[in-house]
Write a protein that holds these residues in place. Structure first.
Motif, short mmCIF file in Angstrom:
data_model
loop_
_atom_site.label_atom_id
_atom_site.label_comp_id
_atom_site.label_asym_id
_atom_site.label_seq_id
_atom_site.Cartn_x
_atom_site.Cartn_y
_atom_site.Cartn_z
N UNK A 1 54.19 23.39 71.89
CA UNK A 1 52.75 23.37 71.68
C UNK A 1 52.25 21.93 71.50
N UNK A 2 51.00 21.73 71.79
CA UNK A 2 50.38 20.42 71.58
C UNK A 2 50.26 20.14 70.09
N UNK A 3 50.23 18.86 69.74
CA UNK A 3 50.05 18.42 68.36
C UNK A 3 48.77 17.62 68.28
N UNK A 4 47.92 17.93 67.32
CA UNK A 4 46.71 17.14 67.14
C UNK A 4 46.34 17.13 65.66
N UNK A 5 45.56 16.13 65.29
CA UNK A 5 45.15 16.02 63.90
C UNK A 5 44.55 14.66 63.64
N UNK A 6 44.50 14.31 62.37
CA UNK A 6 44.01 12.99 62.01
C UNK A 6 44.73 12.50 60.77
N UNK A 7 44.76 11.20 60.65
CA UNK A 7 45.36 10.53 59.50
C UNK A 7 44.37 9.51 58.99
N UNK A 8 44.35 9.29 57.70
CA UNK A 8 43.51 8.25 57.12
C UNK A 8 44.33 6.97 57.03
N UNK A 9 43.74 5.86 57.46
CA UNK A 9 44.43 4.58 57.38
C UNK A 9 43.41 3.49 57.07
N UNK A 10 43.84 2.25 57.14
CA UNK A 10 42.95 1.12 56.92
C UNK A 10 41.83 1.05 57.95
N UNK A 11 42.02 1.72 59.08
CA UNK A 11 41.01 1.75 60.14
C UNK A 11 40.06 2.94 59.97
N UNK A 16 44.34 11.96 66.64
CA UNK A 16 45.39 11.85 67.66
C UNK A 16 45.61 13.21 68.31
N UNK A 17 46.13 13.15 69.52
CA UNK A 17 46.51 14.36 70.25
C UNK A 17 47.76 14.03 71.07
N UNK A 18 48.77 14.86 70.95
CA UNK A 18 49.99 14.74 71.75
C UNK A 18 50.09 16.03 72.55
N UNK A 19 50.07 15.90 73.88
CA UNK A 19 50.01 17.09 74.72
C UNK A 19 51.04 17.02 75.84
N UNK A 20 51.21 18.16 76.51
CA UNK A 20 52.14 18.29 77.63
C UNK A 20 53.54 17.81 77.26
N UNK A 21 54.03 18.27 76.13
CA UNK A 21 55.37 17.91 75.66
C UNK A 21 56.39 18.62 76.54
N UNK A 22 57.26 17.82 77.18
CA UNK A 22 58.25 18.38 78.09
C UNK A 22 59.62 17.77 77.82
N UNK A 23 60.62 18.60 77.74
CA UNK A 23 62.01 18.12 77.68
C UNK A 23 62.45 17.94 79.12
N UNK A 24 62.75 16.70 79.49
CA UNK A 24 63.07 16.40 80.90
C UNK A 24 64.56 16.23 81.16
#
Length: 114
Positions: A1-11, A16-24
């Motif tokens: 499954x895709x991973x998405x979310x947010x993190x708090x930082x100095x910025x 973020x979104x990480x998609x199309x995760x494939x074991x090649x």
């Protein structure tokens, strides 16, 4: 499954979104299975490797970027113990009793527009 979310930082918030995760690629140069008397099955995998490709994008109030990630994980060692009890109908079932995994090296190649 895709991973998405947010993190708090100095910025501020980093979305973020990480998609199309494939074991090649997967390699098992050393693997063995043995029976454990009155206990079950032991699986040992040594020095395995795995390559994962994925897309990523990131956005903050200041900038946004996207690209591809290739992750190469090597020197992976797995030891798993499976029990093999009989179910209520007398058929053999299988369940994971214990599992230990270690990895030695992780190489990450991050390609983006910036």
């Amino acid at each position: 499954p895709d991973l998405s979310g947010y993190e708090k930082s100095g910025l501020g918030n980093v979305n973020y979104n990480i998609s199309r995760i494939r074991i090649t690629a997967v390699e098992f140069p050393s693997a063995s299975i043995s029976l454990i008397p009155r206990a079950g099955i032991k699986l040992v995998i040594g020095n395995a490797s795995l390559t994962i490709d994925t897309n990523w994008n990131i956005r903050t109030w200041m900038f946004k970027d996207s690209g591809r990630i290739t992750v190469y994980i090597s020197k992976v060692f797995v030891t798993a113990i499976f029990s093999t009890p009989l179910d209520s109908r007398g058929r053999t079932s299988i369940s994971l009793t214990s599992c230990r995994t270690t990895s030695g090296d992780i190489d990450i190649k991050l390609n983006g527009k910036s």
